[in-house]
Enzyme design. Sequence first.
Site, PDB file in Angstrom:
ATOM      1  CB  THR A  97      -0.917   0.015   1.240  1.00  0.00           C
ATOM      2  OG1 THR A  97      -1.873  -1.036   1.102  1.00  0.00           O
ATOM      3  CG2 THR A  97      -1.661   1.335   1.340  1.00  0.00           C
ATOM      4  CE  LYS A 172      -6.017  -0.202   1.112  1.00  0.00           C
ATOM      5  NZ  LYS A 172      -4.974  -0.925   1.886  1.00  0.00           N
ATOM      6  CE  LYS A 240      -1.402   7.352   4.959  1.00  0.00           C
ATOM      7  NZ  LYS A 240      -0.483   6.216   4.902  1.00  0.00           N
TER       8      LYS A 240
END
Lengths: 293, 293, 293, 293
Positions: A97, A172, A240
């Site tokens: 990721t 995502k 985040k």
Amino acid sequence: MEIEIGFLGLGIMGKAMSLNLLRHGFKVTVWNRTLSKCEELVEHGASIGETPAAVVKKCKYTIAMLSNPSAALSVVFEKDGVLEQICEGKGYIDMSTVGADTSSKISEAIAEKGGQFLEAPVSGSKKPAEDGQLVILAAGEKVLYEKAIPAFGVMGKKSFYLGQVGNGAKMKLVVNMVMGSMMNAFSEGLVLADSSGLSQQTLLDVLELGAIANPMFKMKGPTMIKNSYPPAFPLKHQQKDMRLALALGDENAVSMPIAAAANEVFKKARSLGFGDQDFSAVHEAVKATNPST
Amino acid sequence: MEIEIGFLGLGIMGKAMSLNLLRHGFKVTVWNRTLSKCEELVEHGASIGETPAAVVKKCKYTIAMLSNPSAALSVVFEKDGVLEQICEGKGYIDMSTVGADTSSKISEAIAEKGGQFLEAPVSGSKKPAEDGQLVILAAGEKVLYEKAIPAFGVMGKKSFYLGQVGNGAKMKLVVNMVMGSMMNAFSEGLVLADSSGLSQQTLLDVLELGAIANPMFKMKGPTMIKNSYPPAFPLKHQQKDMRLALALGDENAVSMPIAAAANEVFKKARSLGFGDQDFSAVHEAVKATNPST
Amino acid sequence: MEIEIGFLGLGIMGKAMSLNLLRHGFKVTVWNRTLSKCEELVEHGASIGETPAAVVKKCKYTIAMLSNPSAALSVVFEKDGVLEQICEGKGYIDMSTVGADTSSKISEAIAEKGGQFLEAPVSGSKKPAEDGQLVILAAGEKVLYEKAIPAFGVMGKKSFYLGQVGNGAKMKLVVNMVMGSMMNAFSEGLVLADSSGLSQQTLLDVLELGAIANPMFKMKGPTMIKNSYPPAFPLKHQQKDMRLALALGDENAVSMPIAAAANEVFKKARSLGFGDQDFSAVHEAVKATNPST
Amino acid sequence: MEIEIGFLGLGIMGKAMSLNLLRHGFKVTVWNRTLSKCEELVEHGASIGETPAAVVKKCKYTIAMLSNPSAALSVVFEKDGVLEQICEGKGYIDMSTVGADTSSKISEAIAEKGGQFLEAPVSGSKKPAEDGQLVILAAGEKVLYEKAIPAFGVMGKKSFYLGQVGNGAKMKLVVNMVMGSMMNAFSEGLVLADSSGLSQQTLLDVLELGAIANPMFKMKGPTMIKNSYPPAFPLKHQQKDMRLALALGDENAVSMPIAAAANEVFKKARSLGFGDQDFSAVHEAVKATNPST
């Protein structure tokens, strides 16, 4: 299966994923920064590559599952890295990721050498990785995606091809943004129930039977009402992702007041010291009242 | 079953619920303002009561399922209404969706006559009513709740006893508030995906496989991405529930920024003329941009 | 001046306002629930009325300045109240701050007796009242407003005629809503400055010189940065006005996300125990962080 | 005054500022990319420098007022730029509005050559520049700030020394964030007044007399109620400053729900096509309703 697959990175996720490949008959050559971690895989039939470059040299295509963007970059760009051996006819699939920036940087470097690149971040953590139940969000070279389908098929329950590099990361973000807002909505419901004299456990039971029942409420609810937030997905990472999703919206002038409000509550939770706990700890910021009450 | 149950109100919901009682062997005496609607029930074995008072006179306990608060009130307080016959030893169960005010008014009047009262609003609409799959949120006299369990058992998949009168209405508000915020979060996700060059259908597919998969996303998503909002739960009612949930929070100084933000978007959707469409039409307010773009 | 003016209520505001009337040559008959408070006014030339009814009997028009809605209602409706003597040719001007409901109730009762009614809430507190610098938001009988202009002229720096009864209260809500949102914005600025290593005092100085300089920032800023909130306008009242303004918007489907967000922060401040302090104490909710930091 | 001051950039702002220096007896050497713009200044007694480097060579300290970050950078780093002549004993004062990044880059390059640097963005536009009424937010070398005080004194009504480089830019962000939230609050008040049957002009009059009266409401209100937004400070720049202020808060986990909500409304206004109009055009997003209503 005669194709040799490389696999870089044997952390919790990478180990589970490469084991699934081995169990389903793939020939796998593994590498890990701490080489000792390779041993268990060797017992299951894996070969060892001394360096990322050595793995790429040996294999038609190589999968990477690194813990963070800087690890993802160094495996490619440093000495003995992927770039030294990648070439026409070879593919590199980064399932870590990482942000769109990191992904683009790697993509361009691979392309310059004539190689093929796919970003393929996953949705799901340890358990789905072990069970081959990940959801794979792939983007980049379509041809490479098609070659990787058999491997994706044993690591995940479903893979998606999303188009150009960057789209995996974006998907995502969208999912995590919806998840973060939902977690806030859920927490507000729990607090309102409690303050109104209703049982939080009953609320969980009622929700479980209705149109908005979902695995997250079921999994996190019972610990949240006990003020316990064992870290599965740390709150600071969730915040985040909210920030990055809002920034993505800003680029296209998309107004997202719910996500923006949720982001501020996550920030409040960070300021209260819950950044390293599970993102469900936003509950502490939602209910926060005078310590004496 | 020897107990005779009264049933007032044979709209879409009431008809389906009383049919389930009859099918499972209960003896039911029905009443409806338009008496002709009773006929189908008679074919299934129901008796007819001429007035609400007549039904209550005949039955140990009587269930009501009316379409709105004013109907719920008139059935009790008007001439030939419930109050004329309710007395010690008899129970009245109002399953209509009404506010805490209406519920309290009815509760007090019944109690004054020595009768027992239960509010029991349901979660679920036409289909679950027909299938006996409602979720029943009961509050009031515990003794009456226990007597009603067999009847609840055939009308719903699960019933909850929530304590004092008013708690049933409150629980519905909490659930609907979470639902309204989630709908906004979902809509923002769809808009962000679209503006970022991602397929909305793929987002639906990805969500369906993950930790926040839920029946509402599955049911509403496909129509939302076609800008279609066939009314199941009208937006103006959803917004009213958001408002009432926020008011409930206000009483206890509960800060709920996500619900408050969502409420304002529902209001925007109302101002855009979507009050009578499904509450998923909030999507129009989320994506609203210049008509020319 | 030959017209006799009645004045009911000699609290902090009423005393200052009636003194201004006397100083400018009006003949004033005063009444107060605690009659001893009338003495100082008598020294300045006022007459005393034994009851509200007695005052209304004697005077062409009567002004009331009561502390809250229930006082405003009892002075009119109770025994020896305004209603007993109000009649055609007489006027009643309520300058108390009450809701639209209270105002309408009084308005209708006065009208039934043939009297004229004006609601005239004021903007400004003790000091402006003493200095004759109030801002008067009048609504109701236009004819009565015109008769009252000389009296308004010595109590306030400016009066507005806003149309039908209720508009005075509404205008106050709109102003207070903007004020409440501004206070939140100001507090966020102070917290952001501090956390970014900037001096809060310097921020106050910079703001004072720019396009958004205003008396509220100047007056509240210096105490806010010392975490001191001496109550001028209690936070719980400010929050109530935010809630009522949002409800007013709800009636007309006006979406107000900033006010809604600000309202939730005021609620948070209430939950932290600051309801009775000045509304600038919302600052505590804005900055609230871990007690240990 | 014997000190020679350099001045780079003669746009609307720079021309007005350098004229003020000349009028107050400073000796000024000017440079502008389009040299013809220097002529008017020469009529008022200025000398001309052929290049930024030439100006710096001649003057003890040099002020720059460029239109954007890239102009600010090229004047320093390109051929014949400031860096070629800056050295120990010379100062460079950049009064352009640039981000912290740009400022740091210039600051470091100047320091490496032994020169002194000050960032000094201003608050105020054309009129205050002409009238010597700017507010100057200086940060960097304290010694240079003290030398510049006489020049700041004729260009502005007040200058602040804010500490290390970057603080000038940060202070501007804080001020603009408060301003952006206030503009939203103001717009909501106007819309609520209108929808409640109150005159918007009367609201402006009432606000003007109260505790939140400020120049911005006075200046922008009359045009906003006419749906006119002549660009003084473009909405897209205001929204960018909101975004940057929120990002600054994110670094330090400061939760700012009002600014976040306001930012989303500015984004909505951008999506409606108002990015290039004045930031008061956010009013269009606040009131936006069905075109047909």
